[in-house]
Design a protein around this motif. Structure first.
Motif, mmCIF file in Angstrom:
data_model
loop_
_atom_site.group_PDB
_atom_site.id
_atom_site.type_symbol
_atom_site.label_atom_id
_atom_site.label_comp_id
_atom_site.label_asym_id
_atom_site.label_seq_id
_atom_site.Cartn_x
_atom_site.Cartn_y
_atom_site.Cartn_z
ATOM 1 N N ILE B 16 0.786 -1.443 -0.301
ATOM 2 C CA ILE B 16 -0.239 -0.102 -0.009
ATOM 3 C C ILE B 16 0.584 1.809 0.213
ATOM 4 O O ILE B 16 0.467 2.020 -0.918
ATOM 5 N N LEU B 17 1.848 1.638 0.344
ATOM 6 C CA LEU B 17 2.934 2.497 1.190
ATOM 7 C C LEU B 17 3.516 2.442 -0.801
ATOM 8 O O LEU B 17 3.585 3.483 -0.541
ATOM 9 N N THR B 18 3.598 1.323 -0.727
ATOM 10 C CA THR B 18 4.443 1.101 -2.805
ATOM 11 C C THR B 18 3.166 2.064 -3.787
ATOM 12 O O THR B 18 3.423 3.534 -4.142
ATOM 13 N N SER B 19 2.193 1.448 -3.447
ATOM 14 C CA SER B 19 1.643 2.126 -4.281
ATOM 15 C C SER B 19 1.353 3.910 -4.235
ATOM 16 O O SER B 19 0.998 4.586 -5.292
ATOM 17 N N LYS B 20 1.128 4.191 -2.863
ATOM 18 C CA LYS B 20 0.832 5.905 -2.476
ATOM 19 C C LYS B 20 2.065 6.679 -3.337
ATOM 20 O O LYS B 20 1.612 7.642 -4.047
ATOM 21 N N ILE B 21 3.839 5.838 -2.648
ATOM 22 C CA ILE B 21 4.914 6.586 -3.733
ATOM 23 C C ILE B 21 4.258 6.899 -5.289
ATOM 24 O O ILE B 21 4.741 7.695 -6.040
ATOM 25 N N LEU B 22 3.890 5.810 -5.355
ATOM 26 C CA LEU B 22 4.267 5.644 -6.852
ATOM 27 C C LEU B 22 3.638 6.867 -7.552
ATOM 28 O O LEU B 22 3.113 7.692 -8.512
ATOM 29 N N ALA B 23 2.051 6.949 -7.521
ATOM 30 C CA ALA B 23 0.616 7.505 -7.398
ATOM 31 C C ALA B 23 0.892 8.909 -7.652
ATOM 32 O O ALA B 23 0.535 9.896 -8.097
ATOM 33 N N GLU B 24 1.957 9.021 -6.280
ATOM 34 C CA GLU B 24 2.325 10.762 -5.722
ATOM 35 C C GLU B 24 2.985 11.166 -7.022
ATOM 36 O O GLU B 24 3.335 12.332 -7.138
ATOM 37 N N GLY B 25 4.221 10.052 -7.017
ATOM 38 C CA GLY B 25 5.040 10.361 -8.203
ATOM 39 C C GLY B 25 3.920 10.776 -9.744
ATOM 40 O O GLY B 25 4.602 11.532 -9.807
ATOM 41 N N LEU B 26 3.614 10.136 -9.672
ATOM 42 C CA LEU B 26 2.662 10.326 -10.905
ATOM 43 C C LEU B 26 1.802 11.421 -11.292
ATOM 44 O O LEU B 26 1.836 12.108 -12.002
ATOM 45 N N LEU B 156 8.723 1.308 -15.622
ATOM 46 C CA LEU B 156 7.574 1.968 -16.298
ATOM 47 C C LEU B 156 8.194 3.786 -16.747
ATOM 48 O O LEU B 156 7.827 4.133 -18.253
ATOM 49 N N GLY B 157 9.717 3.555 -17.492
ATOM 50 C CA GLY B 157 10.424 4.541 -17.721
ATOM 51 C C GLY B 157 10.210 5.728 -16.912
ATOM 52 O O GLY B 157 10.001 6.445 -17.143
ATOM 53 N N LEU B 158 10.561 6.026 -15.724
ATOM 54 C CA LEU B 158 9.517 6.807 -14.927
ATOM 55 C C LEU B 158 10.707 6.849 -14.252
ATOM 56 O O LEU B 158 10.809 7.844 -13.039
ATOM 57 N N GLU B 159 11.800 7.062 -14.288
ATOM 58 C CA GLU B 159 13.533 7.536 -13.627
ATOM 59 C C GLU B 159 13.701 8.759 -13.219
ATOM 60 O O GLU B 159 13.865 9.333 -12.719
ATOM 61 N N GLN B 160 13.159 10.067 -14.182
ATOM 62 C CA GLN B 160 13.516 11.022 -14.754
ATOM 63 C C GLN B 160 12.168 12.618 -13.637
ATOM 64 O O GLN B 160 13.106 12.684 -13.001
ATOM 65 N N LEU B 161 11.355 11.080 -12.778
ATOM 66 C CA LEU B 161 10.383 11.815 -11.616
ATOM 67 C C LEU B 161 11.208 11.962 -10.475
ATOM 68 O O LEU B 161 12.104 11.340 -10.238
ATOM 69 N N ASP B 162 10.952 13.068 -9.798
ATOM 70 C CA ASP B 162 11.978 12.883 -8.834
ATOM 71 C C ASP B 162 10.702 12.282 -7.155
ATOM 72 O O ASP B 162 10.194 12.790 -6.270
ATOM 73 N N TRP B 163 11.738 10.734 -6.937
ATOM 74 C CA TRP B 163 10.858 10.383 -6.742
ATOM 75 C C TRP B 163 11.503 10.576 -4.277
ATOM 76 O O TRP B 163 11.085 9.899 -4.014
ATOM 77 N N VAL B 164 13.024 11.195 -4.711
ATOM 78 C CA VAL B 164 13.743 11.310 -3.088
ATOM 79 C C VAL B 164 12.481 11.858 -2.938
ATOM 80 O O VAL B 164 11.989 12.200 -1.472
ATOM 81 N N GLN B 165 11.998 12.953 -3.485
ATOM 82 C CA GLN B 165 11.328 14.106 -3.276
ATOM 83 C C GLN B 165 9.575 13.468 -2.151
ATOM 84 O O GLN B 165 9.147 13.575 -1.315
ATOM 85 N N VAL B 166 9.098 12.121 -3.090
ATOM 86 C CA VAL B 166 7.740 12.103 -2.797
ATOM 87 C C VAL B 166 8.492 10.817 -1.709
ATOM 88 O O VAL B 166 7.541 11.014 -0.924
ATOM 89 N N MET B 167 9.209 10.164 -2.208
ATOM 90 C CA MET B 167 9.741 9.482 -0.351
ATOM 91 C C MET B 167 9.553 10.354 0.822
ATOM 92 O O MET B 167 9.034 9.887 2.153
#
Ligand code: TPP
Ligand code: SF4
Ligand code: SF4
Ligand code: SF4
Lengths: 586, 189
Positions: B16-26, B156-167
């Protein structure tokens, strides 16, 4: 500001923005999070009521007193709350009254699949049906206003996928609606037969006005696309329909589904070649459309049973075959929910399992999982409260038939407060000699650990008086010598009480007291406690496995206990005759 | 075209946390996103699924059979259970990890053998990962879900998004560093 919200969060937000001052509910999937979210707003008084009927009555009083009020429940909860609902249609409201009803197509977590859209015409109240988070918010705000304008409760009907799906929602500010003056008006609010008789025509007149409104309201809109296919739909079904047909069809998207806009339906139907009705579960819209003499395609293609999705619509209406998918030879093992490791309900079933000739009338809560092998202990589960009351009837007939089985009725604390007390009164009053087990784990566990009248805390997180379950049992007249209070983690004590209940010729009540193992403070307290098995001493008799504790496994012929799951309840240790299980920690 | 990602696992695995992070990033990247979750009752150990769909405009929140662009399984039997949701040509990410259900524990059913072999044979684009072992080696076994998130983001080819910020927004401070490390490990797989 945009937020990513579930339907339930959006409903809570909508109630807040609409100036709602009171909200009441009894938990039930998929509606539970509505009140949990509303309770975050300090402007709104919110409560977990003991049951849905009480919740709606509390909300009805608030409405008559002049505030905007909301009650929320799952579909079967509305059965319980039907009584106030049907008569509130007659009294009407003062402040807006919104009744949120969450259906559960596909039975993700319910005992039946009833379609409560059918309640709106039956109860004669207006109904709105949102299809995503934004509509949840917007429609709830509108529902309060409509309730006041039409002097009627508004049934706000959602489904699991609307409640539990997140989408982007534009939120706004709260606008205070204040408290309207209360003017005494017995002709409107005292529903004696004479007054109610005069109110009935008012109700019918209200529905006629609401029907006119439905024709032009913004909730019922036409989206023109290709006119070869016309689709009438509502709620989540609209999303499935859009996904399948896109621009290749025209849509009459209904957001106000009672009263329905008959003229709009006629006009729409007249302008399309083929008319489909796409709806989940019962043919509610379809029957209304057909009653207008309009021919359409609906339930002869789209199944009544189960949750709808775009794939089912595609197969039903476009004749597509089931999509080709990847396949492998291995089959997944079943993974049904089971009682947690260390669950305080488990020892009771282990104790009951030793008794021959018993019938167990069960109830709804985590303990329903006593039906799962290897425990397999429940004979019946119908609805909340029936654990006791259906046992009463079963016992009467057993006696007539000369059968010897002892009847055990099983019920949890939250369910006892919900509807078990009246059942227990009947058990006393009817001179039943059944045995009743009340599993008091100090919470409403199954729906996610909500407070209840026995927990000493309310929904808003404030301390509250504790209603002592045992005092209630005594107060309704169960003889004190026929009441046992046991710690279920003490198996010998639990077995003794259950055997006494079995032998008793009179109504007997056993209360097991031990908090749910998943509650945070319990987990903290029991941290570091666990059991392990000694392979040297183990005789592989599998008695520990037969408790069904998910922390215990037989791996390569030896018993292994998963330290991470085990909470040291010692049930397995107590069933092991060979002293092969030991406990670590105190 | 919309994309569909289905995350499946067992209660308590952190899907569930994993999904949340993915969704917020998107969402941060400006997509329309819908996320639908079905989890069992309060108990631990049931099967958990999350559907995430994103693109220009998403209607139905449900991913049907044969529609998932990516199916990511946190447990092997769950990969079997939801394999039919994977689209032809889609990517299967599976954590080589076993969690026994009650029927397996009590010996009434056997945990299926050679799941990974069958999956890699059937699905051309299968990524198998020792996510739990990797996380353990990194020093925090509980970050296995974020290792998987890294793999997913790359797929998904989404490496360019700022995932660290979402986390940063969604993960408690004290375990953030461990999770960022896990994420980068996943990305590098
Ligand atoms: C009329 C109705 N309202 C709500 C529900 C949802 N529901 C089922 S069981 C339950 C509560 C169970 O609590 P309790 O009896 O204390 O048992 P526990 O889960 O704690 O073991 C709820 C809220 C329902 N099935 N029917
Ligand atoms: S949540 Fe609590 S009551 Fe429910 S099965 Fe788990 S331990 Fe038992
Ligand atoms: S009950 Fe005791 S002896 Fe029997 S299998 Fe379990 S640990 Fe071994
Ligand atoms: S002590 Fe035994 S029965 Fe209790 S949780 Fe641990 S393994 Fe399960």
């Amino acid at each position: 500001m945009k937020k990513f919200l579930t339907g339930n969060e959006a409903i809570a937000r909508g109630a807040y923005e609409a100036g709602c001052l009171l909200a009441a509910a009894y938990p039930g999937t998929p509606s539970t999070e509505i009140l949990e979210n509303i309770s975050q707003y300090s402007e709104i008084y919110s409560e977990w009521s003991p049951n849905e009927k009480v919740a709606l009555e509390v909300a009805s009083g608030a409405s008559i007193a002049g505030s905007r009020a909301l009650a929320a429940m799952k579909h079967v909860g509305l059965n319980v709350a039907s009584d106030p609902m049907f008569t509130m249609a007659y009294t009407g409201v003062n402040g807006g009254l919104v009744v949120v009803n969450a259906d559960d197509p596909g039975l993700h977590s319910s005992q039946n699949e009833q379609d409560n859209r059918l309640v709106a015409p039956h109860a004669k109240v207006l109904m709105l049906e949102p299809s995503d988070g934004q509509e949840c918010l917007d429609f709830v705000k509108a529902a309060f206003a409509l309730s006041e304008e039409f002097d009627s409760p508004v049934l706000f009907r959602v489904t699991t996928r609307v409640c539990h799906s997140k989408s982007i929602v534009e939120i706004g500010e709260r606008v205070e609606a204040g408290i309207k003056p209360y003017v005494k008006d017995p002709a409107k609010y005292v529903m004696s037969p004479g007054n109610a008789l005069k109110r009935h025509p008012v109700v019918e007149e209200k529905l006629l006005r609401a029907k006119d409104y439905s024709e032009t309201c913004p909730f019922n809109r036409i989206e023109w696309g290709n006119r070869k296919i016309g689709i009438i739909t509502s709620g989540i079904s609209y999303q499935h329909a859009k996904e399948v047909f896109g621009e290749q069809a025209s849509y009459l998207k209904l957001g106000m589904t009672y009263p329905l806009p008959e003229q709009k339906i006629r006009d729409f139907a007249a302008q399309v070649d083929t008319l489909y009705i796409i709806e989940e579960n019962d043919p509610y819209l379809e029957q209304q459309v057909r009653s207008l003499g309009i021919s359409c395609i609906g339930k002869e293609r789209i199944p009544i049973c189960g949750e709808l999705n775009a794939e089912i619509v595609r197969r039903a209406l476009l004749g597509e075959t089931e999509p080709k998918t990847y396949q492998v030879s291995q089959k997944p093992t079943a993974r049904p929910p089971v009682l947690c490791a260390g669950c305080p309900h488990r020892p009771l079933y282990v104790a009951l399992k030793k008794l021959k000739d018993i019938v167990v009338t069960g109830d709804i809560g985590c303990y329903t999982l006593g039906m799962v092998p290897p425990l397999s202990m429940l004979d019946t589960v119908i609805c909340m409260g029936a654990g006791i009351s259906s046992g009463i009837g079963f016992e009467k007939v057993n006696r007539m038939a000369g059968r010897k089985e002892k009847i055990f009725g099983i019920m949890g604390d939250s369910t006892f407060f919900h509807s078990g007390i009246t059942s227990l009164i009947d058990a006393v009053y009817s001179n039943s000699n059944m045995a009743i087990i009340l599993l008091d784990n100090s919470t409403t566990a199954m729906t996610g650990h909500q407070e209840n009248p026995g927990t000493g805390v309310n929904l808003m997180g404030q301390p509250a008086p504790v209603i002592d379950l045992v005092n209630v049992v005594k107060a309704v007249g169960v003889k004190p010598e026929n009441i046992r209070i046991v710690d279920p983690y003490d198996l010998a004590e639990t077995e003794k009480a259950v055997q006494e209940a079995y032998a008793s010729q009179e109504l007997f009540v056993v209360v097991t007291k031990q908090p749910c193992a998943l509650m945070k403070d319990v987990q903290k307290k029991r941290e570091g406690l666990y059991c392990y098995s000694d392979a040297e001493k183990c005789k592989k008799c599998k008695a520990c496995l037969r408790t069904g504790c998910p922390a215990i496994a037989m791996k390569n012929g030896t018993i292994h206990i998963d330290k991470a799951q085990c909470n040291g309840c010692t049930l397995c240790q107590q069933v092991c005759k060979f002293d092969a299980i030991a406990k670590v920690g105190e | 075209m919309n994309k569909s990602v289905m995350l499946v696992g067992v209660g308590g695995q952190g899907t569930i946390l994993t999904s949340k992070i993915l969704a917020e990033g998107l969402l941060g990247a400006g997509y329309d996103v819908k996320m639908s979750e079905i989890h069992g009752m309060a108990q631990r150990g049931g099967s958990v699924t999350t559907h995430i769909k994103y693109g220009e405009k998403v209607n139905s929140p449900i991913i049907n059979k044969g529609e998932a662009d990516v199916l990511i399984a946190f447990e092997k039997v769950e990969a079997l259970r939801y394999l039919c949701h994977l689209k032809a040509g889609g990517i299967l990410i599976v954590s080589d990890h076993e969690i026994y259900s009650q029927s397996v524990l009590s010996g009434t059913e056997d945990y299926p053998q050679e799941i990974i072999e069958s999956l890699t044979q059937a699905v051309e684009r299968t990524i198998v990962l020792q996510a739990v072992k990797l996380a353990e080696q990194l020093g925090n076994i509980r970050t296995h879900n974020i290792v998987l998130l890294g793999v997913l983001v790359k797929a998904l080819g989404l490496e360019q998004l700022d995932w660290v910020q979402v986390m940063k927004d969604l993960i408690p401070e004290k375990v953030l560093e461990a999770n960022v490390k896990a994420f980068k490990t996943g990305l590098a797989v």
